[in-house]
Motif scaffolding. Structure first.
Motif, PDB file in Angstrom:
ATOM      1  N   SER A   2       0.818  -1.220   0.000  1.00 32.19           N
ATOM      2  CA  SER A   2       0.000   0.000   0.000  1.00 32.19           C
ATOM      3  C   SER A   2       0.846   1.263   0.000  1.00 32.19           C
ATOM      4  O   SER A   2       0.413   2.297  -0.491  1.00 32.19           O
ATOM      5  CB  SER A   2      -0.948   0.014   1.204  1.00 32.19           C
ATOM      6  N   ASP A   3       2.054   1.194   0.535  1.00 35.73           N
ATOM      7  CA  ASP A   3       2.952   2.343   0.547  1.00 35.73           C
ATOM      8  C   ASP A   3       4.387   1.838   0.513  1.00 35.73           C
ATOM      9  O   ASP A   3       4.910   1.347   1.521  1.00 35.73           O
ATOM     10  CB  ASP A   3       2.711   3.204   1.774  1.00 35.73           C
ATOM     11  N   ALA A   4       5.021   1.949  -0.644  1.00 35.52           N
ATOM     12  CA  ALA A   4       6.368   1.415  -0.845  1.00 35.52           C
ATOM     13  C   ALA A   4       7.458   2.294  -0.251  1.00 35.52           C
ATOM     14  O   ALA A   4       8.635   1.982  -0.378  1.00 35.52           O
ATOM     15  CB  ALA A   4       6.618   1.212  -2.340  1.00 35.52           C
ATOM     16  N   THR A   5       7.090   3.377   0.418  1.00 33.48           N
ATOM     17  CA  THR A   5       8.104   4.274   0.988  1.00 33.48           C
ATOM     18  C   THR A   5       8.579   3.846   2.370  1.00 33.48           C
ATOM     19  O   THR A   5       9.514   4.431   2.894  1.00 33.48           O
ATOM     20  CB  THR A   5       7.560   5.716   1.080  1.00 33.48           C
ATOM     21  N   GLU A  18      11.723  -5.946   2.333  1.00 32.92           N
ATOM     22  CA  GLU A  18      11.810  -7.273   1.722  1.00 32.92           C
ATOM     23  C   GLU A  18      10.863  -7.408   0.536  1.00 32.92           C
ATOM     24  O   GLU A  18      11.232  -7.947  -0.500  1.00 32.92           O
ATOM     25  CB  GLU A  18      11.476  -8.363   2.746  1.00 32.92           C
ATOM     26  N   VAL A  19       9.631  -6.932   0.677  1.00 28.48           N
ATOM     27  CA  VAL A  19       8.639  -7.027  -0.400  1.00 28.48           C
ATOM     28  C   VAL A  19       9.097  -6.214  -1.608  1.00 28.48           C
ATOM     29  O   VAL A  19       9.065  -6.697  -2.744  1.00 28.48           O
ATOM     30  CB  VAL A  19       7.247  -6.568   0.092  1.00 28.48           C
ATOM     31  N   VAL A  20       9.542  -4.996  -1.382  1.00 34.93           N
ATOM     32  CA  VAL A  20       9.990  -4.132  -2.474  1.00 34.93           C
ATOM     33  C   VAL A  20      11.173  -4.765  -3.196  1.00 34.93           C
ATOM     34  O   VAL A  20      11.207  -4.818  -4.426  1.00 34.93           O
ATOM     35  CB  VAL A  20      10.326  -2.724  -1.939  1.00 34.93           C
ATOM     36  N   GLU A  21      12.130  -5.285  -2.447  1.00 36.55           N
ATOM     37  CA  GLU A  21      13.319  -5.885  -3.061  1.00 36.55           C
ATOM     38  C   GLU A  21      12.993  -7.185  -3.792  1.00 36.55           C
ATOM     39  O   GLU A  21      13.355  -7.371  -4.948  1.00 36.55           O
ATOM     40  CB  GLU A  21      14.389  -6.137  -2.007  1.00 36.55           C
ATOM     41  N   ARG A  22      12.303  -8.088  -3.121  1.00 36.14           N
ATOM     42  CA  ARG A  22      12.045  -9.420  -3.692  1.00 36.14           C
ATOM     43  C   ARG A  22      11.194  -9.372  -4.957  1.00 36.14           C
ATOM     44  O   ARG A  22      11.406 -10.147  -5.890  1.00 36.14           O
ATOM     45  CB  ARG A  22      11.378 -10.312  -2.655  1.00 36.14           C
ATOM     46  N   TYR A  23      10.206  -8.476  -5.006  1.00 36.04           N
ATOM     47  CA  TYR A  23       9.295  -8.427  -6.143  1.00 36.04           C
ATOM     48  C   TYR A  23       9.598  -7.299  -7.115  1.00 36.04           C
ATOM     49  O   TYR A  23       8.818  -7.037  -8.024  1.00 36.04           O
ATOM     50  CB  TYR A  23       7.848  -8.375  -5.658  1.00 36.04           C
ATOM     51  N   GLY A  24      10.732  -6.624  -6.929  1.00 38.35           N
ATOM     52  CA  GLY A  24      11.167  -5.607  -7.869  1.00 38.35           C
ATOM     53  C   GLY A  24      10.231  -4.417  -7.980  1.00 38.35           C
ATOM     54  O   GLY A  24      10.055  -3.854  -9.057  1.00 38.35           O
ATOM     55  N   ILE A  25       9.649  -4.023  -6.868  1.00 40.05           N
ATOM     56  CA  ILE A  25       8.738  -2.871  -6.871  1.00 40.05           C
ATOM     57  C   ILE A  25       9.585  -1.601  -6.881  1.00 40.05           C
ATOM     58  O   ILE A  25      10.413  -1.393  -6.000  1.00 40.05           O
ATOM     59  CB  ILE A  25       7.799  -2.917  -5.647  1.00 40.05           C
ATOM     60  N   PRO A  26       9.387  -0.754  -7.891  1.00 37.86           N
ATOM     61  CA  PRO A  26      10.236   0.439  -8.006  1.00 37.86           C
ATOM     62  C   PRO A  26       9.968   1.478  -6.914  1.00 37.86           C
ATOM     63  O   PRO A  26       8.828   1.769  -6.590  1.00 37.86           O
ATOM     64  CB  PRO A  26       9.889   1.008  -9.382  1.00 37.86           C
ATOM     65  N   VAL A  27      11.051   1.982  -6.364  1.00 39.19           N
ATOM     66  CA  VAL A  27      11.030   3.071  -5.393  1.00 39.19           C
ATOM     67  C   VAL A  27      12.238   3.935  -5.717  1.00 39.19           C
ATOM     68  O   VAL A  27      13.312   3.410  -5.990  1.00 39.19           O
ATOM     69  CB  VAL A  27      11.140   2.553  -3.935  1.00 39.19           C
ATOM     70  N   GLU A  28      12.069   5.247  -5.694  1.00 39.54           N
ATOM     71  CA  GLU A  28      13.198   6.128  -5.983  1.00 39.54           C
ATOM     72  C   GLU A  28      14.316   5.893  -4.985  1.00 39.54           C
ATOM     73  O   GLU A  28      14.079   5.753  -3.786  1.00 39.54           O
ATOM     74  CB  GLU A  28      12.758   7.594  -5.914  1.00 39.54           C
ATOM     75  N   THR A  29      15.545   5.863  -5.468  1.00 34.61           N
ATOM     76  CA  THR A  29      16.715   5.660  -4.619  1.00 34.61           C
ATOM     77  C   THR A  29      16.792   6.755  -3.567  1.00 34.61           C
ATOM     78  O   THR A  29      16.621   7.927  -3.866  1.00 34.61           O
ATOM     79  CB  THR A  29      18.002   5.675  -5.472  1.00 34.61           C
ATOM     80  N   GLY A  30      17.031   6.328  -2.342  1.00 29.22           N
ATOM     81  CA  GLY A  30      17.162   7.280  -1.245  1.00 29.22           C
ATOM     82  C   GLY A  30      15.843   7.750  -0.674  1.00 29.22           C
ATOM     83  O   GLY A  30      15.817   8.587   0.212  1.00 29.22           O
ATOM     84  N   THR A  31      14.755   7.234  -1.168  1.00 33.11           N
ATOM     85  CA  THR A  31      13.444   7.648  -0.705  1.00 33.11           C
ATOM     86  C   THR A  31      13.155   7.067   0.673  1.00 33.11           C
ATOM     87  O   THR A  31      13.387   5.895   0.911  1.00 33.11           O
ATOM     88  CB  THR A  31      12.354   7.176  -1.684  1.00 33.11           C
ATOM     89  N   THR A  32      12.674   7.902   1.554  1.00 32.76           N
ATOM     90  CA  THR A  32      12.237   7.441   2.870  1.00 32.76           C
ATOM     91  C   THR A  32      10.808   7.885   3.075  1.00 32.76           C
ATOM     92  O   THR A  32      10.280   8.721   2.341  1.00 32.76           O
ATOM     93  CB  THR A  32      13.097   8.024   4.014  1.00 32.76           C
TER      94      THR A  32
END
Length: 174
Positions: A84-87, A96-110
């Motif tokens: 629901s919120d990849a940040t 883990e979810v973002v990394e394992r499934y390749g969900i894009p998130v801007e680098t350095g985003t918090t």
């Protein structure tokens, strides 16, 4: 970011459930009373591909009312994932979810700097995860764009829309 206070919400602040069909009825099973389970444990809870009929089971995890994750088996046994919120990268399960499934998130985003002008984070992954169960991506996106609902409230709205709210409340109430 600290979890919001429990303001009388009907669901636990953190939980993991497996939701599936038993004939024409939904069934919910509590997997964990908190969101501390590791991703492989949650994936195994999905069962074997094709074994459970249509629509196949899914796992929903709410972490501290801040975000939720949905896992579901797709074609060929691939896991479909929605967050629901990849940040929320400082939270272990979210990262883990973002990394394992390749969900894009801007680098350095918090979570502190990733919100858009409306104060909302960014959903990521498979927005069609509930489409064949009756919740199209457009409707899910509108729900995820709400800046007035916590993650547990969003999950309850999804459950109400798909018809398993009573079963969810029976296993995930505090």
């Amino acid at each position: 970011m600290t979890p919001p206070p429990d303001d009388g919400t009907p669901l636990r602040q953190s939980f993991a459930v497996r939701v599936g069909r038993d004939g024409d009825r939904w069934r919910c099973e509590l997997l964990a009373a908190d969101a501390g389970d590791e991703l492989p444990v949650l994936e195994r809870a999905l069962g074997e591909p094709g074994a459970a009929g249509w629509p196949g089971p899914f796992v929903i995890v709410v972490d501290s009312r801040l975000y939720f994750v949905v896992l579901r088996l797709g074609p060929g046994g691939m896991v479909r994932a929605l967050i629901s919120d990849a940040t929320f990268q400082e939270w272990v399960l979210a990262a883990e979810v973002v990394e394992r499934y390749g969900i894009p998130v801007e680098t350095g985003t918090t979570v502190d700097d990733a919100f858009d002008d409306d104060g909302q984070g960014w959903p990521g992954g498979d927005l069609d995860v509930f489409s064949d169960a009756g919740l199209p991506a457009e409707e899910l996106t509108r729900l995820l764009d709400s800046d007035e609902l916590w993650a547990d409230e969003m999950v309850l709205r999804i459950a109400e829309r798909l018809g398993f709210a009573d079963q969810l409340l029976a296993v995930a109430a505090p």
